[in-house]
Design a protein around this motif. Sequence first.
Motif, mmCIF file in Angstrom:
data_model
loop_
_atom_site.group_PDB
_atom_site.id
_atom_site.type_symbol
_atom_site.label_atom_id
_atom_site.label_comp_id
_atom_site.label_asym_id
_atom_site.label_seq_id
_atom_site.Cartn_x
_atom_site.Cartn_y
_atom_site.Cartn_z
ATOM 1 N N ALA A 187 -28.116 -25.312 -18.725
ATOM 2 C CA ALA A 187 -27.094 -25.800 -20.482
ATOM 3 C C ALA A 187 -26.431 -26.832 -20.506
ATOM 4 O O ALA A 187 -26.810 -28.050 -21.209
ATOM 5 N N PRO A 188 -25.549 -26.850 -20.218
ATOM 6 C CA PRO A 188 -24.558 -27.680 -20.324
ATOM 7 C C PRO A 188 -25.034 -28.694 -19.478
ATOM 8 O O PRO A 188 -23.834 -30.265 -20.429
ATOM 9 N N VAL A 189 -25.740 -28.743 -18.535
ATOM 10 C CA VAL A 189 -26.076 -30.368 -17.612
ATOM 11 C C VAL A 189 -26.942 -30.898 -18.095
ATOM 12 O O VAL A 189 -27.413 -31.855 -17.411
ATOM 13 N N GLU A 207 -27.972 -30.107 -29.578
ATOM 14 C CA GLU A 207 -28.261 -29.078 -29.069
ATOM 15 C C GLU A 207 -27.184 -28.276 -28.866
ATOM 16 O O GLU A 207 -26.936 -28.286 -27.840
ATOM 17 N N MET A 208 -28.236 -26.750 -29.020
ATOM 18 C CA MET A 208 -27.045 -26.025 -28.517
ATOM 19 C C MET A 208 -27.705 -24.232 -27.297
ATOM 20 O O MET A 208 -28.952 -24.254 -28.660
ATOM 21 N N THR A 209 -27.391 -24.336 -26.075
ATOM 22 C CA THR A 209 -28.813 -23.305 -25.933
ATOM 23 C C THR A 209 -28.319 -22.245 -25.551
ATOM 24 O O THR A 209 -26.444 -21.845 -25.040
ATOM 25 N N PHE A 237 -32.817 -18.938 -10.065
ATOM 26 C CA PHE A 237 -32.983 -17.907 -12.212
ATOM 27 C C PHE A 237 -32.744 -16.650 -11.711
ATOM 28 O O PHE A 237 -33.645 -16.181 -10.061
ATOM 29 N N LYS A 238 -32.493 -15.645 -11.963
ATOM 30 C CA LYS A 238 -33.122 -13.825 -11.552
ATOM 31 C C LYS A 238 -34.274 -14.078 -11.257
ATOM 32 O O LYS A 238 -34.901 -13.479 -10.273
ATOM 33 N N SER A 239 -35.077 -14.604 -12.716
ATOM 34 C CA SER A 239 -36.419 -14.218 -12.671
ATOM 35 C C SER A 239 -37.542 -14.835 -13.319
ATOM 36 O O SER A 239 -36.776 -16.107 -13.827
ATOM 37 N N MET A 240 -38.371 -14.478 -13.572
ATOM 38 C CA MET A 240 -39.679 -15.854 -14.028
ATOM 39 C C MET A 240 -39.414 -15.902 -15.491
ATOM 40 O O MET A 240 -38.802 -17.122 -15.897
ATOM 41 N N LYS A 241 -39.029 -14.924 -16.101
ATOM 42 C CA LYS A 241 -38.474 -14.731 -17.422
ATOM 43 C C LYS A 241 -37.432 -14.882 -18.233
ATOM 44 O O LYS A 241 -36.598 -15.118 -19.031
ATOM 45 N N ASP A 242 -36.413 -15.098 -17.032
ATOM 46 C CA ASP A 242 -35.195 -15.874 -17.147
ATOM 47 C C ASP A 242 -35.090 -17.288 -17.159
ATOM 48 O O ASP A 242 -34.441 -17.662 -17.471
ATOM 49 N N ARG A 243 -36.361 -18.196 -17.223
ATOM 50 C CA ARG A 243 -36.496 -19.841 -16.867
ATOM 51 C C ARG A 243 -35.963 -20.585 -18.229
ATOM 52 O O ARG A 243 -36.512 -19.970 -18.941
ATOM 53 N N LEU A 244 -35.400 -21.039 -18.195
ATOM 54 C CA LEU A 244 -34.728 -21.761 -19.091
ATOM 55 C C LEU A 244 -35.356 -23.687 -19.358
ATOM 56 O O LEU A 244 -35.742 -23.907 -17.946
ATOM 57 N N PHE A 245 -35.567 -24.396 -20.249
ATOM 58 C CA PHE A 245 -36.475 -25.576 -20.303
ATOM 59 C C PHE A 245 -37.456 -25.674 -19.305
ATOM 60 O O PHE A 245 -37.708 -27.227 -18.688
ATOM 61 N N VAL A 246 -38.481 -25.202 -18.851
ATOM 62 C CA VAL A 246 -39.415 -24.844 -18.376
ATOM 63 C C VAL A 246 -40.761 -26.803 -18.130
ATOM 64 O O VAL A 246 -40.252 -27.121 -17.291
#
Length: 262
Positions: free
Chosen positions: A113-115, A61-63, A138-147
Amino acid sequence: MNPYIPFPAEIIKINQQTDIDYTFFVKSDLKVRSGQFVQLSIPRVGEAPISISDFGDGYIEMTIRKVGKVTDELFEKKPGDFIYLRGPYGNGFRVEDNFGKDLILVVGGTGLAPVKNLINYYYNNLDSLSSFRLIVGFKSMKDRLFVPELAKWGEKFPVNVTLDRPEEGWFGSTGFVTEHVQKMVIKDIAKTHVIIVGPPPMMKFTALGFQQIGMPKEQIWMSFERKMSCGLGKCGHCKVDETYVCLEGPVFRYDKAIKLVD
């Protein structure tokens, strides 16, 4: 397998994380360690180093963030299409190094992503640690990964997700991760390990923050990704002094990483 020759890998699934971040699942039997990377290529377009965010039986898997020529073309791909990979490359995280320790993982933005695989490993083997804390900025809510994953992880160990500044509709923490490090209470520094992953300025000041509360450099690790190109220590793009980041990294102990300055 010739390490210079890319092999085809079929895209199984694509998940959107943000407006410019997508997770690609591809068929693969690669033997991978958390923190390693691959060279992803698209014929007649180019090649780029990409961190492996997770892996399992028959897939990796790659993000990936849409930031250039290769990723622009990649984001046009669909499940069933093929991309090409070389690798995996680099030294990743040794999960056993943290067994029995109080582990603190501090992540900035896409550094999550890498961790992701590393976090999933400890989520499934939490008894291998004395304790585990995760801070993600994260900078903002819209920048969140893997919520969804962040919520799942928070059911087993403390997860502090913080935004750089207050935002309407956000009821969690705010402020840079360094601010939360400064407030941190560490019961036993001698048995605590720290991993920091994110943009270089974030890693620099987070490491300094831990040093200010007494954490030795030898107990801090970070993922130092720098201009990886061939992945084999041949082209010299990633070389700093006598260190080839693609071979000796991207995971370094901080007493080594602090010397990797251009």
